[in-house]
Design a protein around this motif. Structure first.
Motif, PDB file in Angstrom:
ATOM      1  N   UNK A  48      33.280  67.201 -11.468  1.00 12.75           N
ATOM      2  CA  UNK A  48      34.355  66.137 -11.184  1.00 12.75           C
ATOM      3  C   UNK A  48      34.665  65.617  -9.928  1.00 12.75           C
ATOM      4  N   UNK A  49      34.534  66.644  -8.912  1.00  8.39           N
ATOM      5  CA  UNK A  49      34.895  66.207  -7.425  1.00  8.39           C
ATOM      6  C   UNK A  49      33.634  65.431  -6.656  1.00  8.39           C
ATOM      7  N   UNK A  50      32.540  65.803  -7.195  1.00  8.20           N
ATOM      8  CA  UNK A  50      31.509  64.830  -6.731  1.00  8.20           C
ATOM      9  C   UNK A  50      31.326  63.694  -7.384  1.00  8.20           C
ATOM     10  N   UNK A  51      31.652  63.624  -8.484  1.00  8.14           N
ATOM     11  CA  UNK A  51      31.778  62.106  -9.344  1.00  8.14           C
ATOM     12  C   UNK A  51      32.961  61.324  -8.549  1.00  8.14           C
ATOM     13  N   UNK A  52      34.051  61.937  -8.323  1.00 15.54           N
ATOM     14  CA  UNK A  52      35.295  61.160  -7.827  1.00 15.54           C
ATOM     15  C   UNK A  52      34.831  60.454  -6.274  1.00 15.54           C
ATOM     16  N   UNK A  53      34.189  61.538  -5.523  1.00 17.35           N
ATOM     17  CA  UNK A  53      33.893  61.276  -4.308  1.00 17.35           C
ATOM     18  C   UNK A  53      32.751  60.073  -4.387  1.00 17.35           C
ATOM     19  N   UNK A  54      31.779  60.011  -5.113  1.00  7.82           N
ATOM     20  CA  UNK A  54      30.770  59.002  -5.239  1.00  7.82           C
ATOM     21  C   UNK A  54      31.420  57.776  -5.563  1.00  7.82           C
TER      22      UNK A  54
END
Length: 290
Positions: A48-54
């Motif tokens: 989720x963290x990677x998704x939010x950043x991208x």
């Protein structure tokens, strides 16, 4: 005990155990991976963290794609929204902005989460992060939405395909939108049957969508189709949540999508030999002969 081969078995597990689809998927992952619930939930939070950043970084800091066909679209959407002239509601606007941002990151070789593929990676975070933004949902709710989406993606990979080269863009953007729509239904309080209805409706509405990347690059029209996938996902979720049933069960719709995909001419299955890729403008923008 919690494994399933198709949507019918998944719904039976939900009914027998009085659990949501996300709960079944979490328990399945624990069993098959022989890991604890805490471990798999921690891993999903990292995703989720990677998704939010991208999904958010390009809104402020645009990035140009490797092929030069896209870059800056998310920021343009943000500026348009701030002008007060947007014709989309907040959820749809957030969704398409986040989805297009993810594709900017993907096409510039940044880090994204394939969901289920890189070319369709913006739809799931677009939908779920938009709902979180509008309804102040907790990260744990979005995390569970990702588990739910994983169940739908698993069924598509097991029983059909998520590859544009095999089934056209309906297998990439279509499945991604089905994953997002089903997850959105659960996140917004719907029942497992409604989630599967939403997923089936998405596949029905995107049936036959071809894969025709201009220049053979996962940039255009891929980015625009991620935005369209968000819209399809939200529409199908809304229909399901208000009680509109889908006449064709998800398993049968998935089978139909797969059969249609195999009948799509190879020129329209990621070869860049047909559709938008073969148009004069498409070739011209890639410095190819029209």
């Amino acid at each position: 005990m919690y494994d399933f081969k198709n949507a019918a078995e998944l719904l039976d597990l939900c009914s027998q155990n009085k659990l949501k689809i996300s709960d079944i998927m979490k328990k399945r992952e624990c069993e098959l991976g022989e890991v604890s619930m805490e471990q798999i939930c921690s891993r999903m939070m990292k995703i989720l963290t990677v998704m939010r950043e991208s999904a958010t970084a390009p809104i402020e800091t645009p990035v140009k794609s490797m092929g030069g066909l896209i870059g800056g679209e998310a920021k343009k959407l943000n500026i348009h929204q701030n002008s007060g002239k947007s014709i989309c509601g907040n959820v749809l606007w957030y969704g398409i902005t986040y989805a297009m941002a993810v594709q900017e990151v993907n096409a510039s070789m940044g880090v994204i989460v394939a969901a289920p593929t890189a070319g369709s990676a913006g739809i799931l975070p677009g939908v779920l992060l938009a709902l979180q933004q509008e309804y102040q949902l907790h990260d744990e709710q979005i995390r569970d939405g990702l588990f739910h989406a994983g169940a739908i993606g698993y069924l598509a990979m097991r029983n059909a395909t998520v590859a544009g080269a095999v089934g056209g863009c309906q297998a990439e953007v279509g499945v991604a939108a089905a994953m997002a729509s089903a997850a959105a239904v659960e996140v917004m309080g719907g029942q497992p049957e409604q989630s599967l209805d939403a997923a089936s409706t998405v596949l029905m509405n995107m049936l036959g969508l071809v894969c025709d990347p201009v220049g053979g690059l996962v940039e255009y029209p891929c980015q625009n189709r991620n935005a369209a996938g968000v819209a399809n996902a939200l529409i199908a979720a809304e229909l399901a949540l208000c009680g509109i049933r889908q006449l064709i069960p998800f398993d049968k719709m998935l089978e139909t999508m797969y059969q249609v995909g195999k009948r799509i001419p190879y020129e329209l299955r990621e070869t860049a030999l047909g559709g938008c890729a073969a148009s004069f403008s498409g070739c011209h923008n890639c410095h190819q002969t029209g």
